[in-house]
Design a protein around this motif. Structure first.
Motif, PDB file in Angstrom:
ATOM      1  N   LYS A  55      62.627 110.481 -37.816  1.00  0.00           N
ATOM      2  CA  LYS A  55      63.705 111.433 -38.041  1.00  0.00           C
ATOM      3  C   LYS A  55      65.048 110.785 -37.730  1.00  0.00           C
ATOM      4  O   LYS A  55      65.274 110.262 -36.642  1.00  0.00           O
ATOM      5  CB  LYS A  55      63.502 112.673 -37.166  1.00  0.00           C
ATOM      6  CG  LYS A  55      64.504 113.784 -37.458  1.00  0.00           C
ATOM      7  CD  LYS A  55      64.188 115.022 -36.632  1.00  0.00           C
ATOM      8  CE  LYS A  55      65.187 116.141 -36.944  1.00  0.00           C
ATOM      9  NZ  LYS A  55      64.895 117.357 -36.143  1.00  0.00           N
ATOM     10  N   THR A  92      64.041 108.376 -34.751  1.00  0.00           N
ATOM     11  CA  THR A  92      63.024 108.551 -33.724  1.00  0.00           C
ATOM     12  C   THR A  92      61.730 107.859 -34.144  1.00  0.00           C
ATOM     13  O   THR A  92      61.603 107.374 -35.272  1.00  0.00           O
ATOM     14  CB  THR A  92      62.737 110.042 -33.496  1.00  0.00           C
ATOM     15  OG1 THR A  92      62.169 110.602 -34.701  1.00  0.00           O
ATOM     16  CG2 THR A  92      64.014 110.796 -33.142  1.00  0.00           C
ATOM     17  N   LYS A  93      60.760 107.837 -33.240  1.00  0.00           N
ATOM     18  CA  LYS A  93      59.467 107.223 -33.551  1.00  0.00           C
ATOM     19  C   LYS A  93      58.757 107.937 -34.696  1.00  0.00           C
ATOM     20  O   LYS A  93      57.904 107.358 -35.368  1.00  0.00           O
ATOM     21  CB  LYS A  93      58.586 107.209 -32.305  1.00  0.00           C
ATOM     22  CG  LYS A  93      59.145 106.305 -31.201  1.00  0.00           C
ATOM     23  CD  LYS A  93      58.301 106.371 -29.946  1.00  0.00           C
ATOM     24  CE  LYS A  93      58.894 105.481 -28.858  1.00  0.00           C
ATOM     25  NZ  LYS A  93      58.118 105.564 -27.583  1.00  0.00           N
ATOM     26  N   LYS A  94      59.128 109.206 -34.923  1.00  0.00           N
ATOM     27  CA  LYS A  94      58.556 109.966 -36.035  1.00  0.00           C
ATOM     28  C   LYS A  94      59.337 109.763 -37.331  1.00  0.00           C
ATOM     29  O   LYS A  94      59.022 110.357 -38.356  1.00  0.00           O
ATOM     30  CB  LYS A  94      58.515 111.450 -35.685  1.00  0.00           C
ATOM     31  CG  LYS A  94      57.560 111.778 -34.542  1.00  0.00           C
ATOM     32  CD  LYS A  94      57.540 113.280 -34.287  1.00  0.00           C
ATOM     33  CE  LYS A  94      56.563 113.621 -33.163  1.00  0.00           C
ATOM     34  NZ  LYS A  94      56.517 115.085 -32.908  1.00  0.00           N
ATOM     35  N   LYS A 100      69.187 111.015 -37.362  1.00  0.00           N
ATOM     36  CA  LYS A 100      70.277 111.938 -37.073  1.00  0.00           C
ATOM     37  C   LYS A 100      71.596 111.374 -37.566  1.00  0.00           C
ATOM     38  O   LYS A 100      71.971 110.250 -37.231  1.00  0.00           O
ATOM     39  CB  LYS A 100      70.371 112.219 -35.570  1.00  0.00           C
ATOM     40  CG  LYS A 100      71.469 113.225 -35.206  1.00  0.00           C
ATOM     41  CD  LYS A 100      71.457 113.558 -33.727  1.00  0.00           C
ATOM     42  CE  LYS A 100      72.509 114.611 -33.398  1.00  0.00           C
ATOM     43  NZ  LYS A 100      72.498 114.970 -31.958  1.00  0.00           N
ATOM     44  N   ALA A 109      66.923 111.339 -27.007  1.00  0.00           N
ATOM     45  CA  ALA A 109      66.039 110.479 -27.801  1.00  0.00           C
ATOM     46  C   ALA A 109      66.321 109.020 -27.481  1.00  0.00           C
ATOM     47  O   ALA A 109      67.480 108.611 -27.399  1.00  0.00           O
ATOM     48  CB  ALA A 109      66.245 110.748 -29.285  1.00  0.00           C
ATOM     49  N   ASP A 110      65.254 108.227 -27.301  1.00  0.00           N
ATOM     50  CA  ASP A 110      65.461 106.821 -26.945  1.00  0.00           C
ATOM     51  C   ASP A 110      65.680 105.936 -28.164  1.00  0.00           C
ATOM     52  O   ASP A 110      65.866 104.724 -28.028  1.00  0.00           O
ATOM     53  CB  ASP A 110      64.302 106.292 -26.098  1.00  0.00           C
ATOM     54  CG  ASP A 110      62.968 106.343 -26.846  1.00  0.00           C
ATOM     55  OD1 ASP A 110      62.951 106.727 -28.035  1.00  0.00           O
ATOM     56  OD2 ASP A 110      61.941 106.006 -26.229  1.00  0.00           O
ATOM     57  N   SER A 111      65.672 106.534 -29.367  1.00  0.00           N
ATOM     58  CA  SER A 111      65.939 105.753 -30.571  1.00  0.00           C
ATOM     59  C   SER A 111      66.434 106.659 -31.696  1.00  0.00           C
ATOM     60  O   SER A 111      66.203 107.864 -31.695  1.00  0.00           O
ATOM     61  CB  SER A 111      64.680 105.004 -31.031  1.00  0.00           C
ATOM     62  OG  SER A 111      63.674 105.927 -31.440  1.00  0.00           O
ATOM     63  N   ASN A 112      67.135 106.098 -32.633  1.00  0.00           N
ATOM     64  CA  ASN A 112      67.564 106.781 -33.853  1.00  0.00           C
ATOM     65  C   ASN A 112      67.464 105.773 -35.004  1.00  0.00           C
ATOM     66  O   ASN A 112      68.186 104.773 -34.984  1.00  0.00           O
ATOM     67  CB  ASN A 112      68.997 107.300 -33.730  1.00  0.00           C
ATOM     68  CG  ASN A 112      69.398 108.195 -34.906  1.00  0.00           C
ATOM     69  OD1 ASN A 112      68.602 108.988 -35.404  1.00  0.00           O
ATOM     70  ND2 ASN A 112      70.623 108.048 -35.365  1.00  0.00           N
ATOM     71  N   SER A 142      67.953 101.668 -30.369  1.00  0.00           N
ATOM     72  CA  SER A 142      66.572 101.630 -29.866  1.00  0.00           C
ATOM     73  C   SER A 142      66.569 101.357 -28.366  1.00  0.00           C
ATOM     74  O   SER A 142      67.561 100.869 -27.799  1.00  0.00           O
ATOM     75  CB  SER A 142      65.764 100.553 -30.598  1.00  0.00           C
ATOM     76  OG  SER A 142      66.386  99.281 -30.474  1.00  0.00           O
TER      77      SER A 142
END
Length: 232
Positions: free
Chosen positions: A175, A171-173, A177, A166-169, A140
């Motif tokens: 998703k 993501t804000k949605k 990876k 992406a600033d996070s994994n 994050s």
């Protein structure tokens, strides 16, 4: 070894591991340290009957990576196969990404403005030629800085990192990876190099929007099954 041997287990307690490598184009040495290292190795043998049993040598390691992150590594090493393949898996706990710059910058030219690694899990199959696997790295507030020698290239990379990565994994949605681990070993470099470069490839593929990803969570890679070695 000419002398046959069989050791049920070897235990190492509260040790330190240090790895250093000089990379072309970088003054800094790539540095990886594991402190408070505890290792349990089982079934170390060269005896014919023991090799024919099909039992694997196992190595379990626990420690603190770069003085900040708990790390666990488990190795499974078959002793009676012809291609010298093995597998390993591991976990790395919570830490700031900046705590890993001593390894990430000389290895991949990456520094970190900010970011928290929340957890990392990986599974890898490997042999003397390279490795293949998968990584789930949760993070994050991530902002990298890709360092390149060429100023024009640096402008492009900086724009790329600020607008695309992406600033996070997840993501804000929401998703998530799962990244591919893939590394081709340099023949004259050792075991530790293969392990760390494999992990680094998964990290780079996670943060790189065009990096290799695995959509099928059941996919373990495309390594062929190992064949047993003929024992003389």
């Amino acid at each position: 070894m000419k002398q046959p041997f069989h050791i049920n287990s070897v235990i190492i307690e509260n040790s330190d591991f240090k790895y250093r490598e000089k990379r072309e184009g970088f003054k800094e040495l790539m540095a990886v340290d594991i402190k408070i290292l505890n290792v349990n190795s089982n079934y170390i043998t060269s005896i014919k009957d023991s090799l024919e049993s099909g039992k694997e040598m196992t190595i379990m390691m626990k420690g603190v990576l770069n003085s900040v992150a708990p790390v666990k590594l488990n190795f499974r090493i078959p002793l009676n196969i012809e291609d010298d393949s093995f597998s390993f898996s591991g976990k790395i706990g919570k830490a700031k990404f900046s705590d890993f710059e001593s390894a990430s910058y000389p290895a991949a030219g990456i520094r970190f403005k900010s970011g928290i690694l929340n957890s990392m899990d990986f599974e890898v199959e490997a042999n003397p030629y390279g490795s293949n696997g998968r990584m789930k790295m949760l993070y994050s507030d991530f902002e990298p800085y890709f360092v390149k020698k060429n100023k024009e290239s640096n402008k492009t990379i900086s724009w790329f990192s600020n607008t695309v990565v992406a600033d996070s994994n997840p993501t804000k949605k929401g998703k998530l990876k799962i990244a591919e681990i893939k590394h081709e070993r340099v023949p004259y470099k050792g075991f530790g190099n293969l392990i760390w470069k494999s992990i680094m490839s998964g990290m780079v593929n996670t943060i790189n929007p065009v990096g290799g990803k695995i959509n099928d969570s059941k996919n373990k890679g495309n390594f062929k099954s190992s064949k047993k070695r003929k024992i003389k």
